[in-house]
Scaffold this motif. Structure first.
Motif, PDB file in Angstrom:
ATOM      1  N   GLU A  21      -9.058  -7.582  15.090  1.00  0.00           N
ATOM      2  CA  GLU A  21     -10.396  -8.109  14.841  1.00  0.00           C
ATOM      3  C   GLU A  21     -10.316  -9.121  13.708  1.00  0.00           C
ATOM      4  N   ASP A  22     -10.444 -10.380  14.045  1.00  0.00           N
ATOM      5  CA  ASP A  22     -10.462 -11.462  13.079  1.00  0.00           C
ATOM      6  C   ASP A  22      -9.217 -11.434  12.194  1.00  0.00           C
ATOM      7  N   ARG A  23      -9.347 -11.114  10.913  1.00  0.00           N
ATOM      8  CA  ARG A  23      -8.207 -11.079   9.989  1.00  0.00           C
ATOM      9  C   ARG A  23      -7.663  -9.668   9.796  1.00  0.00           C
ATOM     10  N   TYR A  24      -8.142  -8.717  10.571  1.00  0.00           N
ATOM     11  CA  TYR A  24      -7.761  -7.322  10.378  1.00  0.00           C
ATOM     12  C   TYR A  24      -7.097  -6.739  11.625  1.00  0.00           C
ATOM     13  N   LEU A  25      -6.203  -5.806  11.370  1.00  0.00           N
ATOM     14  CA  LEU A  25      -5.578  -5.025  12.432  1.00  0.00           C
ATOM     15  C   LEU A  25      -5.960  -3.568  12.233  1.00  0.00           C
ATOM     16  N   TYR A  26      -6.134  -2.846  13.312  1.00  0.00           N
ATOM     17  CA  TYR A  26      -6.342  -1.406  13.244  1.00  0.00           C
ATOM     18  C   TYR A  26      -5.045  -0.761  13.709  1.00  0.00           C
ATOM     19  N   LEU A  27      -4.439   0.026  12.825  1.00  0.00           N
ATOM     20  CA  LEU A  27      -3.098   0.563  13.033  1.00  0.00           C
ATOM     21  C   LEU A  27      -3.079   2.077  13.042  1.00  0.00           C
ATOM     22  N   ALA A  28      -2.145   2.643  13.788  1.00  0.00           N
ATOM     23  CA  ALA A  28      -1.931   4.087  13.799  1.00  0.00           C
ATOM     24  C   ALA A  28      -0.445   4.356  13.962  1.00  0.00           C
ATOM     25  N   ASN A  29      -0.015   5.502  13.419  1.00  0.00           N
ATOM     26  CA  ASN A  29       1.383   5.908  13.591  1.00  0.00           C
ATOM     27  C   ASN A  29       1.491   7.295  14.217  1.00  0.00           C
ATOM     28  N   GLY A  30       0.368   7.946  14.458  1.00  0.00           N
ATOM     29  CA  GLY A  30       0.380   9.255  15.094  1.00  0.00           C
ATOM     30  C   GLY A  30       0.644  10.412  14.150  1.00  0.00           C
ATOM     31  N   LYS A  31       1.004  10.135  12.910  1.00  0.00           N
ATOM     32  CA  LYS A  31       1.261  11.190  11.922  1.00  0.00           C
ATOM     33  C   LYS A  31       0.187  11.151  10.843  1.00  0.00           C
ATOM     34  N   THR A  32       0.362  10.249   9.890  1.00  0.00           N
ATOM     35  CA  THR A  32      -0.601  10.157   8.793  1.00  0.00           C
ATOM     36  C   THR A  32      -1.832   9.367   9.187  1.00  0.00           C
ATOM     37  N   ARG A  33      -1.676   8.419  10.082  1.00  0.00           N
ATOM     38  CA  ARG A  33      -2.802   7.645  10.603  1.00  0.00           C
ATOM     39  C   ARG A  33      -2.911   7.911  12.085  1.00  0.00           C
ATOM     40  N   LYS A  34      -3.946   8.637  12.438  1.00  0.00           N
ATOM     41  CA  LYS A  34      -4.116   9.056  13.829  1.00  0.00           C
ATOM     42  C   LYS A  34      -5.100   8.156  14.554  1.00  0.00           C
ATOM     43  N   LEU A  35      -5.184   8.341  15.850  1.00  0.00           N
ATOM     44  CA  LEU A  35      -6.073   7.542  16.686  1.00  0.00           C
ATOM     45  C   LEU A  35      -7.539   7.681  16.276  1.00  0.00           C
ATOM     46  N   GLY A  36      -7.909   8.856  15.817  1.00  0.00           N
ATOM     47  CA  GLY A  36      -9.292   9.106  15.425  1.00  0.00           C
ATOM     48  C   GLY A  36      -9.725   8.354  14.180  1.00  0.00           C
ATOM     49  N   LYS A  37      -8.765   8.001  13.330  1.00  0.00           N
ATOM     50  CA  LYS A  37      -9.079   7.281  12.101  1.00  0.00           C
ATOM     51  C   LYS A  37      -7.949   6.291  11.789  1.00  0.00           C
ATOM     52  N   PRO A  38      -7.903   5.181  12.535  1.00  0.00           N
ATOM     53  CA  PRO A  38      -6.832   4.209  12.317  1.00  0.00           C
ATOM     54  C   PRO A  38      -6.982   3.488  10.980  1.00  0.00           C
ATOM     55  N   LYS A  39      -5.884   2.938  10.507  1.00  0.00           N
ATOM     56  CA  LYS A  39      -5.859   2.195   9.252  1.00  0.00           C
ATOM     57  C   LYS A  39      -6.298   0.763   9.515  1.00  0.00           C
ATOM     58  N   GLY A  82       0.802  -1.212   0.000  1.00  0.00           N
ATOM     59  CA  GLY A  82       0.000   0.000   0.000  1.00  0.00           C
ATOM     60  C   GLY A  82       0.834   1.261   0.000  1.00  0.00           C
ATOM     61  N   HIS A  83       0.163   2.390   0.149  1.00  0.00           N
ATOM     62  CA  HIS A  83       0.832   3.695   0.156  1.00  0.00           C
ATOM     63  C   HIS A  83       1.778   3.853   1.338  1.00  0.00           C
ATOM     64  N   ASP A  84       1.497   3.134   2.411  1.00  0.00           N
ATOM     65  CA  ASP A  84       2.301   3.249   3.625  1.00  0.00           C
ATOM     66  C   ASP A  84       3.358   2.148   3.725  1.00  0.00           C
ATOM     67  N   LYS A  85       3.759   1.556   2.607  1.00  0.00           N
ATOM     68  CA  LYS A  85       4.719   0.454   2.576  1.00  0.00           C
ATOM     69  C   LYS A  85       6.025   0.832   3.292  1.00  0.00           C
ATOM     70  N   GLY A  86       6.467  -0.057   4.195  1.00  0.00           N
ATOM     71  CA  GLY A  86       7.709   0.156   4.926  1.00  0.00           C
ATOM     72  C   GLY A  86       7.575   1.012   6.165  1.00  0.00           C
ATOM     73  N   GLU A  87       6.402   1.489   6.448  1.00  0.00           N
ATOM     74  CA  GLU A  87       6.183   2.388   7.581  1.00  0.00           C
ATOM     75  C   GLU A  87       5.873   1.601   8.855  1.00  0.00           C
ATOM     76  N   ALA A  88       6.460   2.021   9.970  1.00  0.00           N
ATOM     77  CA  ALA A  88       6.193   1.394  11.263  1.00  0.00           C
ATOM     78  C   ALA A  88       4.880   1.921  11.816  1.00  0.00           C
ATOM     79  N   MET A  89       4.073   1.015  12.356  1.00  0.00           N
ATOM     80  CA  MET A  89       2.780   1.389  12.933  1.00  0.00           C
ATOM     81  C   MET A  89       2.540   0.556  14.183  1.00  0.00           C
ATOM     82  N   MET A  90       1.635   1.036  15.022  1.00  0.00           N
ATOM     83  CA  MET A  90       1.291   0.332  16.249  1.00  0.00           C
ATOM     84  C   MET A  90      -0.097  -0.279  16.116  1.00  0.00           C
ATOM     85  N   VAL A  91      -0.245  -1.499  16.620  1.00  0.00           N
ATOM     86  CA  VAL A  91      -1.527  -2.192  16.605  1.00  0.00           C
ATOM     87  C   VAL A  91      -2.409  -1.614  17.712  1.00  0.00           C
ATOM     88  N   LEU A  92      -3.571  -1.082  17.314  1.00  0.00           N
ATOM     89  CA  LEU A  92      -4.515  -0.544  18.291  1.00  0.00           C
ATOM     90  C   LEU A  92      -5.539  -1.594  18.700  1.00  0.00           C
TER      91      LEU A  92
END
Length: 94
Positions: free
Chosen positions: A30-48, A17-27
């Motif tokens: 859920e099943d096969r999905y993770l909700y991720l944020a990095n505090g910059k482009t992906r914030k807590l209000g709208k995790p990836k 994806g567009h965020d390839k190689g970027e470090a993120m934290m698992v918030l």
């Protein structure tokens, strides 16, 4: 097939994806999905929302952040950025 366990507060790297190689934290997990944020482009209000197969796990879990996330304590995007930065500094020092 080997399945990896993902934990809240774990640091992962995006493989696709567009965020390839970027470090993120698992918030959350859920099943096969993770909700991720990095505090910059992906914030807590709208995790990836990202499929598990599209991330590369690390063995590092920020215990302080994991505790705050599981207890629904107040967290800032700056807290996530700080945790990611401290992980990257530790990884370089190894």
């Amino acid at each position: 097939m080997i399945t990896l366990e993902y934990k809240v507060g774990q640091i992962v790297y995006s493989k696709d994806g567009h965020d390839k190689g970027e470090a993120m934290m698992v918030l959350s997990v859920e099943d096969r999905y993770l909700y991720l944020a990095n505090g910059k482009t992906r914030k807590l209000g709208k995790p990836k929302r990202k499929k598990i197969i599209h991330v590369q796990p690390t063995h590092y879990v920020d215990a302080n952040m994991a505790e705050k996330l599981t207890q629904n304590d107040f967290i800032l995007d700056a807290d996530i950025r700080k945790a990611l930065k401290s992980y990257q500094v530790k990884a370089v020092d190894c």
